[in-house]
Every structure is written in structure tokens, then in C-alpha cells.
Scaffold this active site. Structure first.
Site, PDB file in Angstrom:
ATOM      1  N   ASN A 147      -2.249   0.614   9.617  1.00 34.78           N
ATOM      2  CA  ASN A 147      -1.811   0.014   8.714  1.00 34.78           C
ATOM      3  C   ASN A 147      -2.437   0.692   7.615  1.00 34.78           C
ATOM      4  O   ASN A 147      -3.641   0.287   6.882  1.00 34.78           O
ATOM      5  CB  ASN A 147      -2.289  -1.211   8.905  1.00 34.78           C
ATOM      6  CG  ASN A 147      -0.817  -2.178   8.028  1.00 34.78           C
ATOM      7  OD1 ASN A 147       0.351  -1.938   8.279  1.00 34.78           O
ATOM      8  ND2 ASN A 147      -1.355  -3.686   6.877  1.00 34.78           N
ATOM      9  N   GLU A 208       2.843   4.398   7.752  1.00 35.59           N
ATOM     10  CA  GLU A 208       2.895   4.460   6.173  1.00 35.59           C
ATOM     11  C   GLU A 208       2.496   5.254   5.749  1.00 35.59           C
ATOM     12  O   GLU A 208       3.582   5.996   5.126  1.00 35.59           O
ATOM     13  CB  GLU A 208       1.952   3.169   5.402  1.00 35.59           C
ATOM     14  CG  GLU A 208       2.794   1.852   5.505  1.00 35.59           C
ATOM     15  CD  GLU A 208       2.525   0.420   6.351  1.00 35.59           C
ATOM     16  OE1 GLU A 208       1.229   0.863   6.259  1.00 35.59           O
ATOM     17  OE2 GLU A 208       2.498  -0.456   5.639  1.00 35.59           O
ATOM     18  N   ASP A 254      -2.308 -14.105 -10.733  1.00 37.45           N
ATOM     19  CA  ASP A 254      -1.136 -12.925  -9.615  1.00 37.45           C
ATOM     20  C   ASP A 254       0.528 -12.611 -10.275  1.00 37.45           C
ATOM     21  O   ASP A 254       0.363 -12.369 -11.364  1.00 37.45           O
ATOM     22  CB  ASP A 254      -0.702 -13.612  -8.311  1.00 37.45           C
ATOM     23  CG  ASP A 254      -0.789 -12.726  -7.037  1.00 37.45           C
ATOM     24  OD1 ASP A 254       0.258 -12.006  -6.699  1.00 37.45           O
ATOM     25  OD2 ASP A 254      -1.529 -13.797  -6.228  1.00 37.45           O
TER      26      ASP A 254
HETATM   27  C1  LIG Z   1      -0.936  -3.653  -6.845  1.00 36.12           C
HETATM   28  C2  LIG Z   1      -1.093  -4.757  -5.303  1.00 36.12           C
HETATM   29  C3  LIG Z   1      -1.750  -5.614  -5.189  1.00 36.12           C
HETATM   30  C4  LIG Z   1      -1.598  -6.166  -3.748  1.00 36.12           C
HETATM   31  N1  LIG Z   1      -2.895  -6.997  -3.286  1.00 36.12           N
HETATM   32  C5  LIG Z   1      -2.205  -7.335  -1.976  1.00 36.12           C
HETATM   33  C6  LIG Z   1      -3.474  -8.373  -2.275  1.00 36.12           C
HETATM   34  O1  LIG Z   1      -4.022  -9.026  -2.184  1.00 36.12           O
HETATM   35  N2  LIG Z   1      -3.141  -9.053  -0.796  1.00 36.12           N
HETATM   36  C7  LIG Z   1      -2.449  -8.485   0.289  1.00 36.12           C
HETATM   37  O2  LIG Z   1      -2.041  -9.278   0.943  1.00 36.12           O
HETATM   38  N3  LIG Z   1      -1.300  -7.795  -0.124  1.00 36.12           N
HETATM   39  C8  LIG Z   1      -1.168  -6.944  -1.958  1.00 36.12           C
HETATM   40  N4  LIG Z   1      -0.190  -6.675  -1.853  1.00 36.12           N
HETATM   41  C9  LIG Z   1       0.994  -6.356  -1.460  1.00 36.12           C
HETATM   42  C10 LIG Z   1       1.142  -5.236   0.130  1.00 36.12           C
HETATM   43  O3  LIG Z   1       0.509  -3.973  -0.472  1.00 36.12           O
HETATM   44  C11 LIG Z   1       2.198  -5.068   0.292  1.00 36.12           C
HETATM   45  O4  LIG Z   1       3.090  -6.463   0.998  1.00 36.12           O
HETATM   46  C12 LIG Z   1       2.327  -4.492   1.793  1.00 36.12           C
HETATM   47  O5  LIG Z   1       4.055  -3.574   1.875  1.00 36.12           O
HETATM   48  C13 LIG Z   1       1.963  -4.714   2.838  1.00 36.12           C
HETATM   49  O6  LIG Z   1       2.375  -4.055   3.486  1.00 36.12           O
HETATM   50  P1  LIG Z   1       2.127  -4.535   5.389  1.00 36.12           P
HETATM   51  O7  LIG Z   1       3.397  -5.608   5.558  1.00 36.12           O
HETATM   52  O8  LIG Z   1       2.418  -2.947   5.806  1.00 36.12           O
HETATM   53  O9  LIG Z   1       0.985  -4.892   5.923  1.00 36.12           O
HETATM   54  C14 LIG Z   1      -0.706  -5.862  -3.465  1.00 36.12           C
HETATM   55  C15 LIG Z   1       0.786  -4.786  -3.484  1.00 36.12           C
HETATM   56  C16 LIG Z   1       0.373  -4.608  -5.050  1.00 36.12           C
HETATM   57  C17 LIG Z   1       1.324  -3.302  -5.435  1.00 36.12           C
END
Ligand SMILES: Cc1cc2nc3c(=O)[nH]c(=O)nc-3n(C[C@H](O)[C@H](O)[C@H](O)COP(=O)(O)O)c2cc1C
Length: 446
Positions: A147, A208, A254
Site C-alpha cells: 500500500n 498503487e 487540514d
Molecule cells: C497531500 C496529501 C496529504 C494526505 N495526508 C493524509 C494523512 O495524513 N493521513 C491519511 O490517512 N491520509 C492522507 N491523505 C489521503 C491519502 O493519501 C489517500 O486517501 C490515499 O488514497 C489513501 O490510500 P489507501 O486508501 O490506499 O490507503 C493525504 C493525501 C494527500 C494528497
């Protein structure tokens, strides 16, 4: 159109070549001053060549506009959605770096870890401390595999962070399945393909990294101290593990530009830092344009694909006023009276955090708020074209949602069908001529 950028470095070079990068050569303080300068520059691409107390330059604002990411992927801005959609479907596993020469991201190995040497920004006086905001975390889920996701990281001391792991997402579930302790690597300074793929949430089991590799060739290299692979061209890689120890994380600004609350989150210990020679650190303003575009752009293709299964979808935009996360505009070519409603239901399936969706016809420019409001004013009746669902699973980012610690956030969802109404109030079908009367009349000399 140019070819895609295979590394962060190539991306910075392409933005510089396009004349969009401004260099700041005065020494800047990473405590508040750097973030303030990025914001004063309206988040346009900036290169800070001297950062006080750090040996790395800082690049910021690189993803703040659709045009920048499109340049990075070598596609026209209006084709970005379709490039992402294709990559989601035609995934290809990346090759692993081989040969005698070290991969770029391992040109320098630092086994004595000192996170104070990194130019980590403190963005606001109210923040919990200095935060890494453009770090992409890679873990291996014991059941479903790799992931990759963004996680903001609060620096605790010279070798430890805490990270925000949203409940139910890939990293969180991987950590649970691994029993509360998990190896991880954080990559800073990634190619546009890796940045966009990391922000996607495909079905469990979909790697991914294979989406990133379908966008732009993305060779991987094995880490030095953990059993994980990272993009070989990353600028900086932090290797270590997520521990069972919990500490306070936050406050932090956020996506919705409101302050996120303090939560108990796990401690991350870093054991080894590897980086490129003359590595560059990427900064990204939380709640800013690039946070929004990186969050929103990867969801447009999932909404597009879901809507396209029920009617003809032409385009999708997650709009910045909704944090590029909570609000979508969906453009369809209507072929039956119910297409607008079907599109609304499908859009919510395509992006689980979506709160409000507006559906319009092909004659409305989805990036023009005046045209969107006009469609709403002239084609929409709240008693027949509004769909509302109370108490739905929703985004943890919406301050007006219902949030109970440990449970999925709840929200009301709303869809507005602002397409030309095919049915009259008495239920009979409007003729093609009657429907044409809803179109804007243009001045003409003929
Ligand atoms: C700039 C940025 C910051 C992010 N910060 C967080 C974070 O601090 N914690 C989190 O869980 N997701 C965060 N996200 C969202 C995750 O990266 C996003 O939901 C991702 O698709 C999760 O992938 P998954 O569902 O495969 O784990 C952030 C996304 C971006 C673009």
C-alpha cells in the site's frame, strides 16, 4: 506535448523550462517563514535554494495547478482525467532496479539518523510542530500486499515521527493485520506519477505502484534496512517502522482549511535515511491548492468510471470550494429522462467521501461557476430534482459531519440534477424541440 517526467528532478526541470519556477535565493527559516512565503506567492512553484539549518533546498507549489501535473505526465490538462483513468485500468508491475550502480535514491546512505537535518516546515503557530506534508508511505499489508499513501508526519525528535493514519484506509488496516507493528518507508521528492498514484484508493489488492508505472515508468529499488521497495528516483527515503506506542498528533490544518483535532496516533521510528546526491525536499501547504489538487484529481476518474456505467459521462471536476474532495460536478450526455438521477447515485459510489454532487448537460462548462449556477437556476426544481440521503458514511474531514471516535464519520448527502428536465410536471415527456428551449440563446448576425 512533452514526454512524462520520470523523477521529481525531471519534473522540477520541466517546470523551470516552462518558465513557471521562481527561485528564492535569500536564506529562509523553515519555522513559519517558508510556509508564509509559499502562501504569499499564491502557491506558484518556488525553489528555495537556502534554508536555515538544513543542507537541502526546498521546492514548493509544484502540484498547485492541473496544468503543472499535466506537464509532469506529458498530457494536455483536459486529458488528465483520462490518463489517470487509463492507468487505473492498464496497470503494469514496475521492474526492480538491478546492476552495480546504486539506485539514485541510495547514492548517499545515512545510518546515523538525524531528522533535524531535514528542512521540515512548521506551517502555523498553532501546529503541533514541524510536519512533513509531501511524504508518501509504503507498507506491506500481510493479506493484500503493498500500500502506498500520503501521511502527514509530525517530527517528535531526531529519529521519531507520529503519523495521521485515517481509520479504515490502507496503512491503517495493514498495521492492524500486522498486529500493531509494521515496517515502512517514507519517500519525499517523488515523480508526478507516484504522487498521483499514492493519492488513489483502488480496491484492496491493487498495487498503487503498478498504477504509477502505467502512468510513467517507475523502477523500484529494495530498501537497505526493511523488506520493502521504493521508487528508485525518489529524492529522500526514510526507512523504519510503525510502533505500537501512541502519542498526541496535531493540531494541524487540514484540507478544508480548518484545524484538525489532536488524536492519539502511532510513533514511527526511523532507522536509516538514504537520498540522492544534492537531494531536494518537497514542501506542500496543508489545506492549500496542491493538497486539494492531489486529493481531488485521482478521484475524478473513479467517479467518471462509475457514472459511465449507468449513462454517458463526459467529464468530472472536484471543485476547489469543496476542498476538491466533498463537491463534484458531473457532466453527462443525457439519453433518457432518468440519466441525471442515475449519475448522482453512481457518483457517490465512485467516491465514498463525496458529500454534494451537481449533474449538468454537455453545454455547461464545468469549470465555470457562473454557468453552473445558471444551470441550477434554469433547469432545476428542488421538489423533483433534489436527492437527499441522511446519516450516510462520509468524510472525516468535514467539520459539520457527525464524528464519533473509532467510528466512521456520518453525513447527509445531496445530489442536484441540473440537467434539462425531460419530463413535464404532469409526468409526460418533453419533445426534442421543447428540450431545446432550455439552451442558452446566442447572439448571431445570421
Ligand atoms: C497531500 C496529501 C496529504 C494526505 N495526508 C493524509 C494523512 O495524513 N493521513 C491519511 O490517512 N491520509 C492522507 N491523505 C489521503 C491519502 O493519501 C489517500 O486517501 C490515499 O488514497 C489513501 O490510500 P489507501 O486508501 O490506499 O490507503 C493525504 C493525501 C494527500 C494528497
Amino acid at each position: 506535448m512533452s514526454s512524462s517526467c520520470r523523477s521529481f528532478r525531471q519534473y522540477v526541470a520541466a517546470i523551470r523550462k516552462a518558465g513557471w519556477l521562481t527561485t528564492v535565493s535569500d536564506a529562509v527559516n523553515p519555522h513559519l517563514e517558508l510556509a508564509a512565503q509559499i502562501q504569499q506567492g499564491s502557491e506558484q512553484p518556488l525553489w528555495f535554494s537556502q534554508v536555515q539549518g538544513a543542507s537541502y533546498p526546498v521546492a514548493a507549489g509544484l502540484c498547485s495547478r492541473r496544468e503543472l501535473l499535466a506537464l509532469g505526465l506529458g498530457v494536455p490538462a483536459e486529458r488528465l482525467l483520462f490518463a489517470l483513468s487509463d492507468a487505473l485500468q492498464k496497470r503494469s508491475p514496475p521492474r526492480v532496479w538491478e546492476g552495480d550502480k546504486p539506485a539514485p535514491c541510495q547514492e548517499v546512505i545515512e545510518e546515523h539518523v538525524d531528522l533535524q537535518t531535514l528542512p521540515i516546515l512548521t506551517h502555523l503557530p498553532a501546529d503541533g510542530g514541524p510536519y512533513v506534508t509531501a511524504g508518501v508511505m509504503i507498507v506491506n499489508d500481510p493479506e493484500v500486499g503493498r500500500n502506498m499513501a500520503f501521511h502527514r508526519l509530525l517530527r517528535l525528535d531526531s529519529s521519531r515521527f507520529t503519523a495521521r493514519l485515517i481509520e479504515g484506509r490502507g496503512t491503517y488496516t495493514a498495521l492492524q493485520r500486522a498486529g500493531g507493528q509494521l515496517e515502512m518507508a517514507i519517500c519525499i521528492g517523488n515523480s508526478p506519477a507516484v504522487l498521483l498514484a499514492a493519492a488513489m484508493s483502488p480496491e484492496p489488492g491493487v498495487d498503487e505502484m503498478s498504477i504509477a508505472n502505467a502512468l510513467t515508468p517507475t523502477p523500484l529499488v529494495r530498501c537497505r534496512t526493511v523488506a520493502l521497495e521504493v521508487p528508485a528516483t525518489a529524492e529522500i527515503v526514510l526507512e523504519g517502522h510503525i510502533t505500537p506506542q501512541m502519542v498526541d498528533e496535531g493540531p494541524f490544518l487540514d484540507l478544508t482549511e480548518t484545524m484538525d483535532v489532536v488524536r492519539r496516533q502511532p510513533v514511527i521510528e526511523i532507522r536509516c535515511i538514504t537520498h540522492r546526491r544534492e537531494a531536494c525536499y518537497q514542501a506542500l501547504l496543508p489545506g492549500g491548492l496542491e493538497h486539494k489538487s492531489l486529493m481531488g484529481l485521482p478521484r475524478e476518474p473513479t467517479i467518471y468510471q462509475a457514472v459511465n456505467q449507468v449513462c454517458e459521462c463526459l467529464n468530472v471536476a472536484l471543485t476547489p470550494g469543496g476542498g476538491s474532495w466533498l463537491h463534484a460536478v458531473v457532466q453527462i450526455r443525457k439519453r433518457s429522462g432518468d440519466d441525471g438521477r442515475r449519475a448522482i447515485e453512481a457518483a457517490f459510489k465512485g467516491h465514498g467521501s463525496l458529500k454534494h454532487v451537481l449533474v449538468v448537460d454537455e453545454d455547461i462548462n464545468i469549470y465555470d461557476v457562473v454557468q453552473l449556477e445558471w444551470a441550477l437556476a434554469t433547469r432545476f426544481q428542488a421538489d423533483s430534482d433534489l436527492m437527499v440521503w441522511p446519516e450516510q458514511p462520509g468524510s472525516s474531514l468535514d467539520p459539520s459531519g457527525h464524528h464519533v471516535p473509532g467510528l466512521k464519520s456520518r453525513t447527509a448527502k445531496m445530489g442536484l440534477d441540473a440537467t434539462i428536465p425531460w419530463f413535464k410536471p404532469d409526468g409526460t415527456l418533453r419533445s426534442a424541440g421543447e428540450r431545446a428551449a432550455f439552451r442558452k440563446v446566442r447572439y448571431s448576425t445570421e
